[in-house]
Design an enzyme around this catalytic site. Sequence first.
Site, PDB file in Angstrom:
ATOM      1  N   LEU A  33       0.827  -1.215   0.000  1.00  0.00           N
ATOM      2  CA  LEU A  33       0.000   0.000   0.000  1.00  0.00           C
ATOM      3  C   LEU A  33       0.856   1.258   0.000  1.00  0.00           C
ATOM      4  CD1 LEU A  33      -2.720  -1.120   2.577  1.00  0.00           C
ATOM      5  CD2 LEU A  33      -2.628  -1.512   0.103  1.00  0.00           C
ATOM      6  N   HIS A  37      -3.444   4.199  -2.231  1.00  0.00           N
ATOM      7  CA  HIS A  37      -4.405   3.326  -1.531  1.00  0.00           C
ATOM      8  C   HIS A  37      -4.983   4.047  -0.310  1.00  0.00           C
ATOM      9  CE1 HIS A  37      -1.676   0.222  -3.433  1.00  0.00           C
ATOM     10  NE2 HIS A  37      -2.854  -0.194  -3.838  1.00  0.00           N
ATOM     11  N   GLY A 149      -9.359   3.233  -7.567  1.00  0.00           N
ATOM     12  CA  GLY A 149      -8.582   4.358  -8.097  1.00  0.00           C
ATOM     13  C   GLY A 149      -8.868   4.595  -9.574  1.00  0.00           C
ATOM     14  N   ASP A 152      -6.495   3.109 -12.577  1.00  0.00           N
ATOM     15  CA  ASP A 152      -6.886   1.912 -13.342  1.00  0.00           C
ATOM     16  C   ASP A 152      -8.234   2.218 -14.002  1.00  0.00           C
ATOM     17  OD1 ASP A 152      -4.697   0.023 -12.582  1.00  0.00           O
ATOM     18  OD2 ASP A 152      -5.431   0.497 -10.587  1.00  0.00           O
TER      19      ASP A 152
HETATM   20  O1  PAF Z   1      -6.596  -2.688  -8.506  1.00  0.00           O
HETATM   21  C1  PAF Z   1      -6.219  -3.688  -7.848  1.00  0.00           C
HETATM   22  O2  PAF Z   1      -5.390  -3.591  -6.954  1.00  0.00           O
HETATM   23  C2  PAF Z   1      -6.788  -5.053  -8.173  1.00  0.00           C
HETATM   24  O3  PAF Z   1      -7.000  -5.190  -9.542  1.00  0.00           O
HETATM   25  C3  PAF Z   1      -8.064  -5.376  -7.376  1.00  0.00           C
HETATM   26  C4  PAF Z   1      -9.204  -4.433  -7.727  1.00  0.00           C
HETATM   27  C5  PAF Z   1      -7.769  -5.305  -5.894  1.00  0.00           C
HETATM   28  C6  PAF Z   1      -8.530  -6.793  -7.704  1.00  0.00           C
HETATM   29  O4  PAF Z   1      -7.562  -7.737  -7.401  1.00  0.00           O
END
Ligand code: PAF
Length: 280
Positions: A33, A37, A149, A152
């Site tokens: 993290l 995050h 986030g 992505d």
């Molecule tokens: O974005 C991420 O860290 C991952 O793709 C997730 C959403 C936790 C699924 O494993």
Amino acid sequence: MKIIQDIHELRATVRAWRQAGERIAFVPTMGNLHQGHFSLIDVAHQQADRVIASIFVNPMQFGPTEDLDNYPRTLQQDCDGLIAHQADAVFTPTPQLMYPRGLDVQSYVEVPKLGDHHCGSSRAGHFRGVSTIVTKLFNLVQPDVACFGQKDYQQLAIIRQMVEDLSMPIEIIGVPTSRAEDGLALSSRNGYLSAEQRAVAPALYQSLQWLKAQLQTGTGDLRALEQQTKQRLVDAGFRPDYLNISHRQTLEPASSTAEPLVVLAAAYLGSTRLIDNIEI
Ligand code: PAF
């Protein structure tokens, strides 16, 4: 903060919160993290009485040649960060708990179309793995709201579509990308970069900003602009995977600057693949 490793304890914890009339926010992660995050955790607190995260490096979303084994696992440090950001609980299952019968026979969830381009074309099966694990985690946690986030961008679009298509009673919140001072989007994969690569890495976001400025003039051929921006990345030292000017909702190739646009990009520095995006 409760560290929960088994499904019975997870269900009992969530049930107790719900019986107390509390609203639950969920932040799924793969650990390692960083501030990006933690900004999801902070937004989650604004949305609910209880905040629960998960840390699970999901094997189903990694391709056979990807970095599953080397993906950074930093549980103790992650828990310290979650405690500092006042998370109420973290669920840290093992692959055996999530996929007891093995990946080959696992039922899956797949969102059509939105996963066809961008990361979907270069990472076959990736979004099937994401949609499947997020569905399983949603079924276990049963949150009212979940935070993801915007870095992505394609993942967020796919999860929104999945939740709508499958009538999941969960509100999805997209949280703006956290960046280093030089503009580099925060990512667990930044830790793979050497000092020289880290110095080059901000050129990805700078190239997107350059392209945004070109697009805002409203002129120019979109495909030619994509090529020019890729060339800027090559000149900076990247090996571009894709750089696409797309329609913001469908994520299909855009045909005019009159459409709502997003630029999505992925590029390698050495063997490290970085992604970023910018809305126009
Ligand atoms: O974005 C991420 O860290 C991952 O793709 C997730 C959403 C936790 C699924 O494993």
